[in-house]
Design an enzyme around this catalytic site. Structure first.
Site: not given
Ligand code: PMP
Length: 313
Positions: A35, A156-158, A162
Site C-alpha cells: 500500500f 516494500a510497504k507490505v 505493519y
C-alpha cells in the site's frame, strides 16, 4: 457541502461505503498486499487542495508490488489521474489521505505469492494531524526490533509488515509515549512505527541509510532536498546508535502522516534544549511552504486539485 469518502474499486469509482471485500480474500487472510499513504493538504487561504508527490508514491507502490510478484496494469500517470478524480469526487475542503493498495484479491486458501489473482484499489478520506507537530512528541526505544530484510522486506510497504509497527506503537502508547523508535537487529536506529528519523548534530543532519531496515520515505527525500538546497546543510545517511539519539542537538521524524514532527524526549532524556530546535523549525516551515503551494520552486512536488485546468501528471 461536506464531502463523501470515495473509492476506486474493481475499476470503478464509488462511495467508500460500497467498496467491500469478502472474508476469504487472500490479502485479508495472509497480509499479501502492498500500500501507499499519500496526503492532499488543504490551504485555507487559497481554498485549494494540494496533492503531495503522488507520482513518487505510485513509483514506490510499483516497486513494493513487484517484490510481492504483482505488476500494476496502470501507468503511474494514470494512477495520479485516478487519484485526482477520486479527490474531486469526494470534494472535501480539508486535509485528505489517499490509500492506494495492490492486493491478492482472490478468495482462495493457501499461503503463497504465485497463482493468486490481484487487484488495485484506491480510497480517500479526511485525515487531520497524526502526531502533535506544533508541540512535539515524546518517544521511547521499542523492545520490538524492526523486521529484517531477510524476514520481510520493509523497503516494500507490505501490509503484513505493519504488525511490527503496530506492536511497537501500542507498546509506546502503553508506556505513556506518543511514538516508538525501532532498532534493527544490529542495534542501529531504524525508524519510527510510521516515520523516518533525523538527528541534528553539530550543524549536520543525519538519518539512517536504507540498509538499516527503513522504508525509504518520500517525506525523508523532500526534507533532505530542502535541507541541502534551502539551508545549505550537509546531510549524511549513516548508521545511528541508540545513545546518539540522547545526545543529539535536535531530533525529528518525517512521514506522510507525521509531516515533520519534532521529538523532544527519548527514553526520559530531553533532546537538546528540550524544545523545538531551530533547524527542525526551519525545515517544518519549508516543508509546509512547499506542501501548501507557497514556494514556487517546489511546485513540481504538488498538484492543485480544485481547478478546471487539465490534470498534470
Ligand atoms: N517508515 C514507515 C514504516 C512508514 O510507514 C512511513 C510512512 N509511509 C515512513 C517511514 C515515511 O514514509 P513517507 O515519508 O514516504 O510517508
Amino acid at each position: 457541502m461536506p464531502g463523501t469518502p470515495y473509492a476506486f474499486f474493481k475499476g470503478e469509482f464509488m462511495p467508500l461505503a460500497e467498496a467491500k471485500i469478502g472474508i476469504m480474500t487472500h490479502a485479508f487472510n495472509y497480509g499479501t498486499a502492498v500500500f501507499e499513504g499519500i496526503r492532499a493538504n488543504w490551504n485555507a487561504d487559497q481554498q485549494q487542495l494540494y496533492l503531495f508527490r503522488a507520482l513518487e508514491h505510485f513509483q514506490r507502490l510499483r516497486k513494493s508490488a513487484h517484490i510481492l510478484m504483482m505488476e500494476i496494469d496502470y501507468a503511474d500517470e494514470q494512477l495520479v489521474a485516478i487519484t485526482h478524480e477520486l479527490l474531486r469526487k469526494a470534494a472535501f475542503r480539508e486535509d485528505m489521505y489517499v490509500r492506494p493498495m495492490v492486493y491478492k484479491s482472490q478468495e482462495v486458501l493457501g499461503v503463497r505469492l504465485h497463482d493468486v489473482e490481484q487487484d488495485l484499489l484506491i480510497y480517500t478520506a479526511p485525515f487531520g494531524a497524526y502526531l502533535d507537530i506544533d508541540k512535539g512528541i515524546r518517544c521511547c526505544t521499542s523492545s520490538w526490533r524492526r523486521a529484517e530484510d531477510t524476514a520481510i522486506p520493509v523497503r516494500a510497504k507490505v501490509n503484513g509488515v505493519y504488525v511490527n509497527s503496530a506492536l511497537a506503537k501500542t507498546e509506546a502508547f502503553q508506556r505513556g509515549y506518543e511514538e516508538a523508535i525501532l532498532l534493527n537487529e544490529d542495534g542501529h536506529v531504524s525508524e519510527g512505527s510510521g516515520e523516518n528519523i533525523f538527528l541534528v548534530m553539530n550543524g549536520k543532519l543525519y538519518t539512517p541509510p536504507s540498509a538499516d531496515n527503513i522504508l525509504v520515505g518520500i517525506t525523508r527525500a523532500a526534507v533532505i532536498e530542502l535541507a541541502r538546497a534551502e539551508l545549505g546543510l550537509e546531510v549524511l545517511e549513516a548508521p545511528i546508535d541508540r545513545s546518539e539519539l540522547y545526545v543529539a542537538d535536535e531530533l525529528f521524524m518525517t512521514g506522510t502522516a507525521a509531516h515533520v514532527t519534532p521529538v523532544l524526549e527519548v527514553d526520559g532524556r530531553a533532546i537538546g534544549s528540550g524544545g523545538i530546535g531551530p533547524v527542525t523549525a526551519k525545515l517544518q516551515e519549508l516543508y509546509f511552504g512547499a506542501a501548501l503551494g507557497r514556494l514556487p520552486q517546489y511546485e513540481r512536488w504538488i498538484q492543485p486539485l480544485y481547478t478546471d485546468q487539465p490534470v498534470r501528471a
